[in-house]
Motif scaffolding. Structure first.
Motif, short mmCIF file in Angstrom:
data_model
loop_
_atom_site.label_atom_id
_atom_site.label_comp_id
_atom_site.label_asym_id
_atom_site.label_seq_id
_atom_site.Cartn_x
_atom_site.Cartn_y
_atom_site.Cartn_z
N UNK A 15 -6.77 6.03 11.03
CA UNK A 15 -7.44 4.77 10.71
C UNK A 15 -6.73 3.58 11.35
N UNK A 16 -5.40 3.61 11.36
CA UNK A 16 -4.64 2.54 12.01
C UNK A 16 -4.91 2.55 13.51
N UNK A 150 -3.56 6.37 -1.38
CA UNK A 150 -5.00 6.12 -1.61
C UNK A 150 -5.35 4.66 -1.34
N UNK A 151 -4.51 3.75 -1.80
CA UNK A 151 -4.79 2.32 -1.58
C UNK A 151 -4.79 2.00 -0.08
N UNK A 152 -3.81 2.52 0.64
CA UNK A 152 -3.77 2.27 2.09
C UNK A 152 -5.04 2.79 2.76
N UNK A 153 -5.42 3.97 2.41
CA UNK A 153 -6.62 4.58 2.99
C UNK A 153 -7.85 3.74 2.68
N UNK A 154 -7.99 3.36 1.42
CA UNK A 154 -9.16 2.58 1.00
C UNK A 154 -9.18 1.21 1.68
N UNK A 155 -8.01 0.57 1.78
CA UNK A 155 -7.95 -0.73 2.46
C UNK A 155 -8.42 -0.59 3.90
N UNK A 156 -7.88 0.39 4.61
CA UNK A 156 -8.24 0.55 6.02
C UNK A 156 -9.73 0.85 6.20
N UNK A 165 -14.96 -6.31 2.62
CA UNK A 165 -13.83 -5.38 2.67
C UNK A 165 -12.51 -6.07 2.44
N UNK A 166 -12.39 -7.30 2.93
CA UNK A 166 -11.15 -8.06 2.70
C UNK A 166 -10.97 -8.37 1.22
#
Length: 191
Positions: A15-16, A150-156, A165-166
Motif C-alpha cells: 500500500x505504501x 490494522x489501523x495502518x492498513x485501514x488508513x492507507x 478518507x482523511x
C-alpha cells in the motif's frame, strides 16, 4: 470483513509503494499522531495544522506546519527511548512535498509505530516480527501490535479515497492514541 493480513489484502508495504503524496503524508502523520502520547500526552492539537496541510495537499503549508510542530514539541522533554522515537518520527518528516521522500518517511513511521506498539504488548518490538507484520504476516503479534497494523492498513486504504478518507485517518489516529495512552498509563500504575 477481511483482516489486514488476509491473503487477498495488500500488505502495508504494498500500500505504501502504491500511494500518492497525500496518502503517504497522511499515513506517516497518522502513525506519528497515534504515537504522540508517548512524547506529549496532551499534544494532539500540535498536529492539527499539519493535518490541514495534508488535506489541502499544500507543500508550503506542510513545510510551515511541520516546522511549527517541531518547535512546539522541542519544548517537551523526551524522557525515555519511546518518547525519543516519536520525536525522531517528527524530525524525519520531509519538508519536500514529493513522492519519494514522503514514501521513505511513511515507511519509516510505519516501522517505528509498529515497533513502539509492540514494545507495550506481549509481542515485544522485535524487528523481525515488525518486518513480517508489514509484509502481511501478523502471526505472533500481540493485541496492541495487531491493532496498530490494522489501523495502518485501514488508513492507507482510506486515504486513497480523498477528504473522506482523511477524516477516517484522523479518527483512527485519535482512537489509536487513546488506546496507547491507556496502555502506557496502566503500565505506569502497575510498575
Amino acid at each position: 470483513m477481511a483482516s489486514a493480513t488476509s491473503a487477498t489484502s495488500r500488505s502495508v508495504l504494498e500500500l505504501i509503494d502504491r500511494a500518492d503524496e497525500r496518502s503517504l503524508a497522511a499515513a506517516g502523520l497518522a502513525c506519528l499522531d497515534r504515537c504522540l502520547p508517548l512524547l506529549a500526552p496532551e499534544g494532539a492539537e500540535v498536529l492539527r495544522p499539519v493535518w490541514a496541510a495534508v488535506a489541502r495537499g499544500d507543500g508550503g503549508a506542510w513545510c510551515e506546519s511541520l516546522a511549527k510542530a517541531r518547535g512546539d514539541l522541542d519544548e517537551v522533554p523526551a524522557g525515555d527511548e519511546a518518547a525519543q522515537g516519536v520525536r525522531e518520527m517528527l524530525a524525519e518528516a520531509p519538508a519536500e512535498w514529493a513522492a519519494e521522500p514522503l514514501r521513505e518517511w511513511a515507511s519509516s513511521c510505519s516501522h517505528a509505530a509498529l515497533a513502539l506498539h509492540g514494545r507495550y504488548d506481549g509481542a515485544g518490538g522485535a524487528t523481525e516480527l515488525v518486518d513480517r507484520c508489514r509484509a502481511g504476516d501478523a502471526d505472533g503479534a500481540g493485541p496492541l501490535l495487531a491493532g496498530e497494523l490494522r489501523r495502518q492498513h485501514t488508513v492507507l486504504e482510506s486515504v486513497a479515497h480523498g477528504p473522506t478518507g482523511l477524516r477516517r485517518a484522523r479518527e483512527l489516529s485519535t482512537e489509536g492514541g487513546r488506546v496507547l495512552r491507556a496502555v502506557v498509563s496502566r503500565r505506569a500504575r502497575t510498575s
